[in-house]
Design a protein around this motif. Structure first.
Motif, PDB file in Angstrom:
ATOM      1  N   LEU A 121       0.819  -1.200   0.106  1.00 29.51           N
ATOM      2  CA  LEU A 121       0.293   0.165   0.154  1.00 29.51           C
ATOM      3  C   LEU A 121       0.655   1.551   0.134  1.00 29.51           C
ATOM      4  CD1 LEU A 121      -3.045   1.131   0.306  1.00 29.51           C
ATOM      5  CD2 LEU A 121      -2.849   1.068   2.266  1.00 29.51           C
ATOM      6  N   ARG A 122       1.197   2.496  -1.060  1.00 26.00           N
ATOM      7  CA  ARG A 122       2.186   3.075  -1.405  1.00 26.00           C
ATOM      8  C   ARG A 122       1.222   4.434  -0.221  1.00 26.00           C
ATOM      9  NH1 ARG A 122       4.794   4.207  -7.815  1.00 26.00           N
ATOM     10  NH2 ARG A 122       5.720   1.700  -7.429  1.00 26.00           N
ATOM     11  N   ILE A 123       2.371   4.854  -0.004  1.00 28.43           N
ATOM     12  CA  ILE A 123       1.969   5.978   0.829  1.00 28.43           C
ATOM     13  C   ILE A 123       1.775   7.412  -0.576  1.00 28.43           C
ATOM     14  CG2 ILE A 123       4.023   7.111   1.383  1.00 28.43           C
ATOM     15  CD1 ILE A 123       1.382   6.786   3.794  1.00 28.43           C
ATOM     16  N   GLU A 124       2.082   6.978  -0.656  1.00 22.29           N
ATOM     17  CA  GLU A 124       2.730   7.803  -2.027  1.00 22.29           C
ATOM     18  C   GLU A 124       3.059   9.459  -2.002  1.00 22.29           C
ATOM     19  OE1 GLU A 124       0.818   6.544  -4.679  1.00 22.29           O
ATOM     20  OE2 GLU A 124      -0.781   5.266  -3.808  1.00 22.29           O
ATOM     21  N   THR A 125       3.381   9.375  -0.813  1.00 21.22           N
ATOM     22  CA  THR A 125       4.043  10.310  -0.176  1.00 21.22           C
ATOM     23  C   THR A 125       4.227  10.855   1.255  1.00 21.22           C
ATOM     24  OG1 THR A 125       4.703  13.098  -0.471  1.00 21.22           O
ATOM     25  CG2 THR A 125       2.620  12.741  -1.075  1.00 21.22           C
ATOM     26  N   TYR A 194       7.053  10.116 -11.183  1.00 23.26           N
ATOM     27  CA  TYR A 194       5.196  10.077 -11.770  1.00 23.26           C
ATOM     28  C   TYR A 194       5.085  10.219 -13.326  1.00 23.26           C
ATOM     29  CZ  TYR A 194       1.808  13.021 -12.670  1.00 23.26           C
ATOM     30  OH  TYR A 194       0.236  13.681 -13.936  1.00 23.26           O
ATOM     31  N   ILE A 195       4.384   9.724 -13.776  1.00 22.48           N
ATOM     32  CA  ILE A 195       4.551   9.305 -14.956  1.00 22.48           C
ATOM     33  C   ILE A 195       2.854  10.074 -15.071  1.00 22.48           C
ATOM     34  CG2 ILE A 195       4.773   8.655 -17.756  1.00 22.48           C
ATOM     35  CD1 ILE A 195       6.479   6.452 -15.995  1.00 22.48           C
ATOM     36  N   PRO A 196       2.863  11.435 -15.827  1.00 22.95           N
ATOM     37  CA  PRO A 196       1.912  12.102 -16.193  1.00 22.95           C
ATOM     38  C   PRO A 196       0.502  11.121 -16.798  1.00 22.95           C
ATOM     39  CG  PRO A 196       3.461  13.412 -16.930  1.00 22.95           C
ATOM     40  CD  PRO A 196       4.477  12.581 -16.659  1.00 22.95           C
TER      41      PRO A 196
HETATM   42  N1  SAH Z   1      -6.099   1.091  -5.902  1.00 28.21           N
HETATM   43  C1  SAH Z   1      -4.596  -0.427  -5.947  1.00 28.21           C
HETATM   44  C2  SAH Z   1      -3.210  -0.472  -6.400  1.00 28.21           C
HETATM   45  C3  SAH Z   1      -3.297   1.466  -7.213  1.00 28.21           C
HETATM   46  S1  SAH Z   1      -1.661   1.252  -8.485  1.00 28.21           S
HETATM   47  C4  SAH Z   1      -3.800   0.923  -4.146  1.00 28.21           C
HETATM   48  O1  SAH Z   1      -4.168   1.566  -3.809  1.00 28.21           O
HETATM   49  O2  SAH Z   1      -3.272   0.292  -3.847  1.00 28.21           O
HETATM   50  C5  SAH Z   1      -0.326   1.193  -7.838  1.00 28.21           C
HETATM   51  C6  SAH Z   1       0.517   2.236  -7.537  1.00 28.21           C
HETATM   52  O3  SAH Z   1       0.995   3.161  -9.208  1.00 28.21           O
HETATM   53  C7  SAH Z   1      -0.145   3.570  -6.646  1.00 28.21           C
HETATM   54  O4  SAH Z   1      -0.366   3.427  -5.386  1.00 28.21           O
HETATM   55  C8  SAH Z   1       0.730   4.948  -6.936  1.00 28.21           C
HETATM   56  O5  SAH Z   1       2.082   5.167  -6.702  1.00 28.21           O
HETATM   57  C9  SAH Z   1       1.460   4.056  -8.903  1.00 28.21           C
HETATM   58  N2  SAH Z   1       1.042   5.152 -10.265  1.00 28.21           N
HETATM   59  C10 SAH Z   1      -0.380   5.216 -10.107  1.00 28.21           C
HETATM   60  N3  SAH Z   1      -0.753   6.000 -10.782  1.00 28.21           N
HETATM   61  C11 SAH Z   1       0.599   6.642 -11.413  1.00 28.21           C
HETATM   62  C12 SAH Z   1       1.103   7.291 -12.656  1.00 28.21           C
HETATM   63  N4  SAH Z   1       0.376   8.610 -12.930  1.00 28.21           N
HETATM   64  N5  SAH Z   1       2.909   7.494 -12.790  1.00 28.21           N
HETATM   65  C13 SAH Z   1       3.754   6.726 -11.101  1.00 28.21           C
HETATM   66  N6  SAH Z   1       3.343   6.126 -10.921  1.00 28.21           N
HETATM   67  C14 SAH Z   1       1.354   6.336 -10.931  1.00 28.21           C
END
Ligand code: SAH
Length: 323
Positions: A121-125, A194-196
């Motif tokens: 489960l990514r914290i994302e930041t 991060y990739i748009p």
């Molecule tokens: N629904 C699941 C899986 C998420 S997808 C959850 O919530 O854990 C897995 C990971 O992809 C995300 O946690 C995020 O860090 C990454 N991700 C999503 N969009 C992205 C983007 N535009 N660029 C890079 N990584 C991205």
């Protein structure tokens, strides 16, 4: 951590999602996405193939859903995979990781009891301010952190991670991310640039991204190296997003300290519908092609593949009482 690199077959089994993360291509509000969910039979069939091919571990990933039908189906699938992938080579079946978002403690407990022993489960930041800018009001940073701590409490090996190069993110924020991994006793780290994605509210970041691609690759690799130095015994993934930013991004990831790669095992028919960001690699590959290709890539880095091994992070044993 030794010379070995371990596999987690990555099965993206559904792109249905209740969340609306501003960066993600499969967010609820993106009506251009064709939604799919693989059947239990299809998921188990992929798992059996992975077990036969020596992967050792599988990760089940999807968009986020909390309805009972989804959870009950996932629970059945986990039980079946654990039972049906046992063999002489894999006496405890495939090692199973889940990545299905924020759930209640009770749901995490059920899935753990069914046999999943790792959760990503990514914290994302780790910056609450940046997190708030990336998500709608209902999705809270505090809730995400609470989920990570619950997972750890329940005895999962816990993975988290961040996106690198987010708008407004500084090197200080990235250093704080590493301290977050340390303080929350994280066992596995998955980080990528991060990739748009063109059909998201953050599509406007694309021009800046195109200018800073190289810098972002380097920053991601330096983060991998810094995490390896700060947390020597955790598993670190060389993620697909790294390869999306550079054709040899994953190999560089391994050289900078990663020890996990995640071959895509999602059936070719639905791969195009699981586009989190633009430029995702391997969308046209035949099923199974990723394994041979990745093995060659691992060997190129001078490392070995841990065939038929779970490859759990020693950090887990070091940081907790034996189960
Ligand atoms: N629904 C699941 C899986 C998420 S997808 C959850 O919530 O854990 C897995 C990971 O992809 C995300 O946690 C995020 O860090 C990454 N991700 C999503 N969009 C992205 C983007 N535009 N660029 C890079 N990584 C991205």
């Amino acid at each position: 951590m030794g010379a070995k690199v371990y596999y987690r077959g990555l099965l993206e089994f559904s792109n249905r999602c209740r969340s609306d993360c501003y960066y993600c291509g499969i967010r609820k509000s993106n009506s251009k996405v064709e939604r799919y969910t693989l059947s239990e039979e299809e998921i188990v069939a992929v798992a059996l193939r992975c077990a036969e091919e020596g992967y050792g571990s599988l990760m089940l990933q999807s968009g986020e859903r909390r309805d009972e039908a989804f959870i009950a189906s996932l629970e059945r699938v986990v039980r079946r995979i654990k039972a049906e992938t046992r063999s002489a080579a894999l006496p405890n079946g495939l090692g199973l990781s889940l990545c299905v978002g924020e759930q209640s403690r009770e749901v995490y407990e059920r899935l753990r009891a069914a046999g999943a022993h790792r959760y990503l489960l990514r914290i994302e930041t780790s910056s609450p301010e940046i997190f708030a800018r990336l998500h709608p009001r209902g999705q809270s940073f505090a809730e995400r952190v609470a989920c990570i701590d619950t997972l750890s409490d329940l005895g999962y090996l816990v993975g988290t991670g961040v996106m690198i190069g987010l708008p407004g993110q500084t090197v200080d924020d990235l250093a704080d991310d590493i301290l977050f991994f340390r303080d929350h006793r994280i066992d596995m780290v998955g980080m990528g640039p991060y990739i748009p994605h063109a059909d998201t509210p953050m599509a406007g970041c694309a021009a800046e991204y195109a200018k800073r691609k190289r810098e972002q690759l380097h920053l991601t690799l330096k983060m991998i190296a810094a995490v390896r130095l700060a947390l020597p015994d955790v598993n670190i993934a060389a993620t697909t997003a790294l390869q999306a930013i550079h054709p040899f991004g994953r190999e560089w990831g391994i050289r900078f300290g990663a020890n996990i790669v995640m071959p895509l095992v999602t059936p070719a028919s639905v791969r195009k519908s699981y586009r989190l960001y633009d430029g995702k690699p391997c969308l046209d590959d035949a099923p199974g092609a990723c394994l041979g290709c990745l093995s060659d890539r691992v060997v190129m880095t001078g490392r070995k593949v841990g065939v038929n091994e779970w490859g759990d992070a020693p950090h887990w044993m070091h940081s907790r009482e034996a189960p």
